[in-house]
Design a protein around this motif. Structure first.
Motif, PDB file in Angstrom:
ATOM      1  N   GLU A   1      -2.664  14.561 -33.427  1.00 36.39           N
ATOM      2  CA  GLU A   1      -1.474  13.942 -33.994  1.00 36.39           C
ATOM      3  C   GLU A   1      -0.301  14.248 -33.062  1.00 36.39           C
ATOM      4  OE1 GLU A   1      -1.563  12.242 -36.784  1.00 36.39           O
ATOM      5  OE2 GLU A   1      -3.500  12.809 -37.605  1.00 36.39           O
TER       6      GLU A   1
ATOM      7  N   PRO B   1      -1.516   4.025 -23.718  1.00 33.32           N
ATOM      8  CA  PRO B   1      -1.689   2.585 -23.527  1.00 33.32           C
ATOM      9  C   PRO B   1      -0.362   1.832 -23.528  1.00 33.32           C
ATOM     10  CG  PRO B   1      -2.413   3.247 -25.705  1.00 33.32           C
ATOM     11  CD  PRO B   1      -2.090   4.498 -24.971  1.00 33.32           C
ATOM     12  N   GLY B   2       0.701   2.451 -24.039  1.00 34.83           N
ATOM     13  CA  GLY B   2       1.984   1.755 -24.068  1.00 34.83           C
ATOM     14  C   GLY B   2       3.095   2.671 -23.606  1.00 34.83           C
ATOM     15  N   PHE B   3       4.153   2.087 -23.095  1.00 39.88           N
ATOM     16  CA  PHE B   3       5.237   2.891 -22.554  1.00 39.88           C
ATOM     17  C   PHE B   3       6.085   3.538 -23.649  1.00 39.88           C
ATOM     18  CE2 PHE B   3       4.724   0.108 -18.679  1.00 39.88           C
ATOM     19  CZ  PHE B   3       4.160   1.124 -17.921  1.00 39.88           C
ATOM     20  N   ALA B   4       6.038   2.994 -24.858  1.00 42.26           N
ATOM     21  CA  ALA B   4       6.803   3.615 -25.937  1.00 42.26           C
ATOM     22  C   ALA B   4       6.254   5.011 -26.224  1.00 42.26           C
ATOM     23  CB  ALA B   4       6.733   2.756 -27.206  1.00 42.26           C
TER      24      ALA B   4
ATOM     25  N   ALA C   1       8.093   8.606 -25.430  1.00 42.26           N
ATOM     26  CA  ALA C   1       8.381   9.524 -26.528  1.00 42.26           C
ATOM     27  C   ALA C   1       7.806  10.912 -26.225  1.00 42.26           C
ATOM     28  CB  ALA C   1       7.811   8.978 -27.835  1.00 42.26           C
TER      29      ALA C   1
ATOM     30  N   GLN D   1       7.218   0.840 -13.474  1.00 40.98           N
ATOM     31  CA  GLN D   1       7.543   0.612 -14.885  1.00 40.98           C
ATOM     32  C   GLN D   1       7.478   1.914 -15.690  1.00 40.98           C
ATOM     33  OE1 GLN D   1       4.560  -2.346 -15.688  1.00 40.98           O
ATOM     34  NE2 GLN D   1       5.972  -4.038 -15.340  1.00 40.98           N
TER      35      GLN D   1
ATOM     36  N   GLU E   1      10.539   3.862 -15.031  1.00 40.91           N
ATOM     37  CA  GLU E   1      11.659   3.257 -15.743  1.00 40.91           C
ATOM     38  C   GLU E   1      11.606   3.635 -17.229  1.00 40.91           C
ATOM     39  OE1 GLU E   1      11.889  -0.948 -15.112  1.00 40.91           O
ATOM     40  OE2 GLU E   1      13.515  -1.178 -16.583  1.00 40.91           O
TER      41      GLU E   1
END
Lengths: 309, 309, 309, 309
Positions: B57, B84-87, B91, B124, B127
């Protein structure tokens, strides 16, 4: 004599010796045969992935096969016949058998994914080459990207009576050997020879899990034959001692892409072949890599006198 | 203190210790820290591929990171933030840095193919996380299937000033280290720390090719630290002697898929962690495999007393 | 209300509307809901591959889900929960169900190859999220590289009572629908809803092979709903006439990688969402591509007045 | 006459006609040639992926090539020579050119990943076949998994003067055509013929982006030739009207794996070949699929009388 499920011992994966100008070096083929036999080989495999088969004209491929067959006499010669199409596979398989090969080895094409695709491919391949030619499954996911479970291997064996051997080079693969031997204990799989590849990186334990021998091209076939023999004689410590002494070099040789250059270089240094040339497009060792191999050979010679040059 | 291009020595890839019921075992984290420091670690990497990060978690991931940071004091803690994602990447990266991490490690997603796709991805990512966070490129084609040439690594380093380190685990990869060090000699690449992974399988020669140290999780961090130190001191023979003694076990641990189970089992046997449990879905060693590891440990103990249990 | 095997009709795959600055545009979510309902949607799927889910913070993902649930009232909302780890999958699945979702959709990770790996993965996923959450198998080899035979889908359905639907987007896939419906005729497979995806490229015939409806995001949900309805009413010619009129645009939208930009652009032109912005890293249409889409829209408007802008 | 960068129009990808017993059907080759010429073909490509080349014996491959060369007279015949090894590639390329082929087509092997690997492969291939043979790059990532950027294609063209054409079948690929034509405008790329494949799925817009024609095997070569011609004449609406009428069938034929069976079936129904048999291992249409194709043909016939059977 045809290959059958009782095959065991050491089947070296033979490289194809070339002269520096790119011609097939048949004199070195003869030398290789002599040295393999002296090392304890019980058979040999030609035209495999490490044999630069795709760089050979069809006539050359058959001439090399014939030379190995002549040299090995009564001992079995297995011929790699993997090809993108069944026409080429059939032509090479039939021609090799006519010249006296003992059987053929078939690797699955990389596109295969599902269990049904894999078993279907082997059915079609057997239909193409004929049911009278004994064949070896090559299970080498690291290079081929095809993943066969023990259940899939069992299906291939059960569906094709001419399947007599597994060239096992899954990685990791020890549990797969145990699973297949377990199938045989519970009666769900008929006898099958298992020779292991993958450069020999796990040969020490593969023998303890139930392999019948080795089918790989490490440049010290003497060690492979000895480890197979020592394990069969129950001399576990001796087998591991010898294996461990070779592991630093063996590990170096087992690098994807570079491995063949290392192997041919060591075979040349040891007098098995006259030149380490690869037919184009080939790879060559950098000076730094050659120094590293020489250093490993010198260190090995302290434990195994056969590494002295 | 932020990670920079002078980093060297041993950064173990830390596993995440769990109790048999699947809870994070923070007491074992503390023990791990203590033993890593005693072994000579100069930093540590958490939440890597071998840290079972996808099973954690978000709160757990941060809590584990914080515990390692507390334990390592002034020494740098690198946090794996591949996602898998930049968010999610952003974080975790920002939260880890706020808690005192020294930098983050980013692996490329498997779908990347062309040189431009790879360099574009790192632009990316930087960034997304911000240009103020030092980062490590993870170059691990065997698992990630992404192939980066030395030229591509140079482009990433040159385009992103916050890139300070390469986790080098290409296989084979010795020539890649030489190529990158060659770029630096000819002035086309700025200073970059290179720590090597891949289970340590080529650490002996990687140090000679110019690596600054190791970043991998072999269950004997003492050996990794010693080989790094001995090579830096010019004691080549001693380095290889120690490395070779460990190679049979190291090779066994470096198996894809099974490796973490071997590693946790050995760490448990050695008292680094209380249990070798993996959080589900995990893998466990069969009895046969455990016997093999025990046998390898016993053999190793003849050469390296630290393997005595 | 929970999703079950009787689900049918049109479940649009909803994009996530963003403002040009990258914030979630909840007003456009409300507009989307309104237009989807007017178009004849019988449910909706959020956080799928085309929903830019990996770019969302966990809180955003839940907020978007909740907004769709509020808007769809009694109609089912399916939530994509595919994740690299089971911890994240479980967290999102449980949270979404608590907020009123009807079920979840799970895609297999790209590394899966053998039949056993695939079925094993779904068993583990169900164990992670709980057996009380109805789930949809996403079968999308073109993007996911995982190939499931009809037999493997049957095994997943039989082993997991909470499996109620297949999102079918294999390509080619018509025979797979026939095979699954054949299993049901011979009694070897229990009832299962099949909604088809793949941009709708074969919806015309998929309905004739036995699909229950569509689950895809083509920017004219009205057409999808109409074709599903017309085929159910036996109006084959009318269904194909309408489908064929849309095919030039649908084909253009179904391009891998570019598709979402086309889809959002058309949805924006049609007033479904305020902006076609994608959150970074996104792709945008070139002026040439926008002209092509405008041209296709103008041509379509001659056959289907709803394409008039 | 050798292929050069001015090539344009329609080069059908020719299937290999077989009799139901698996023999090459040379009478159907002659019929195919006749019908292709009547349809407006300006050349032809044989032994491509859709030509079942891997199922042919080397002698058969050459005999088929020779028959097409005889039939096409002064018009260019391109021969697919992709092979796993350069020996076979060279042998086929040289033999085909001796018999009068205009050039060869070379697809990259699926293992290639980095930009340098791809450009290196084409350099080696040209070295193998000789710099005197004009060649076509086949850029088909959907099947071959190799991704070439416009920059990589430019490097191949610039490094190999014998490169005269790109068979463009990236998907999506419209922007790639624009990028390559942009390179030519800014002077960084010499003239290069671009013919497009991928079943023709985007031929309508590919012509508008700057393609010189089509190289694909859709079973209505008349349509392909007409769309190429109409676009060149500036009759955009007429081109799209014709294209759109064919799109439902074209889309059906363009399914991976099933496509060849559809194509041969339609060619047989239209009298281009005597039988739709594939040499083993082949695929065949199910009765349901045949009905669907017949239905699509009947619908097409309302717009294009040539579809009447």
């Amino acid at each position: 004599m045809l290959l059958d499920a009782t095959a065991s011992g050491l089947f070296p994966i033979a490289p194809t010796p070339f002269t520096p100008s790119g011609a097939v070096d048949f004199a070195s083929v003869d030398r290789l045969v002599e040295r393999y036999l002296a090392a304890g080989a019980t058979g040999v495999t030609v035209l495999g992935i490490m044999g630069e088969a795709p760089k050979l004209e069809p006539d050359e491929a058959l001439a090399i096969t014939a030379r190995f067959i002549d040299g090995f006499g009564d001992l079995p010669v297995v011929v790699g016949v993997s090809a993108p199409g069944f026409a080429a596979m059939r032509a090479l398989a039939r021609a090799a058998m006519e010249r006296g090969a003992a059987g053929v080895m078939i690797a699955p094409p990389p596109a295969l994914r599902t269990d049904d695709q894999i078993t279907g491919y082997y059915r079609q391949a057997v239909e193409a080459i004929g049911t009278d030619i004994p064949f070896v499954i090559q299970d080498y996911p690291l290079t081929l990207t095809v993943q066969m479970t023990p259940q899939v291997i069992r299906r291939i064996v059960e569906e094709n009576p001419s399947c007599v051997m597994l060239k096992h080079e899954d990685w990791p693969g020890l549990e797969k050997i145990s699973a297949l031997r377990g199938f045989q204990k519970d009666g769900s799989l008929r006898p099958l020879s298992i020779l292991t590849g993958n450069g020999g990186l796990f040969l020490d334990f593969e023998m303890e899990r139930g392999a019948n021998g080795a089918m790989t091209g490490y440049a010290f076939p003497e060690m492979l034959a000895d480890v197979v023999r020592l394990q069969k004689e129950g001399l576990r410590e001796e087998a591991h001692n010898l294996f461990d002494a070779h592991l630093p070099l063996l590990r170096y040789e087992q690098q994807q892409g570079v491995g063949l250059a290392v192997r041919k270089y060591v075979l040349m240094r040891r007098g098995f072949i006259a030149s380490d040339a690869q037919r184009k497009p080939g790879s060559a060792l950098t000076p730094a890599a050659r120094d590293e191999v020489d250093y490993l050979l010198a260190r090995l010679a302290r434990h195994d006198g056969r590494a002295r040059l």
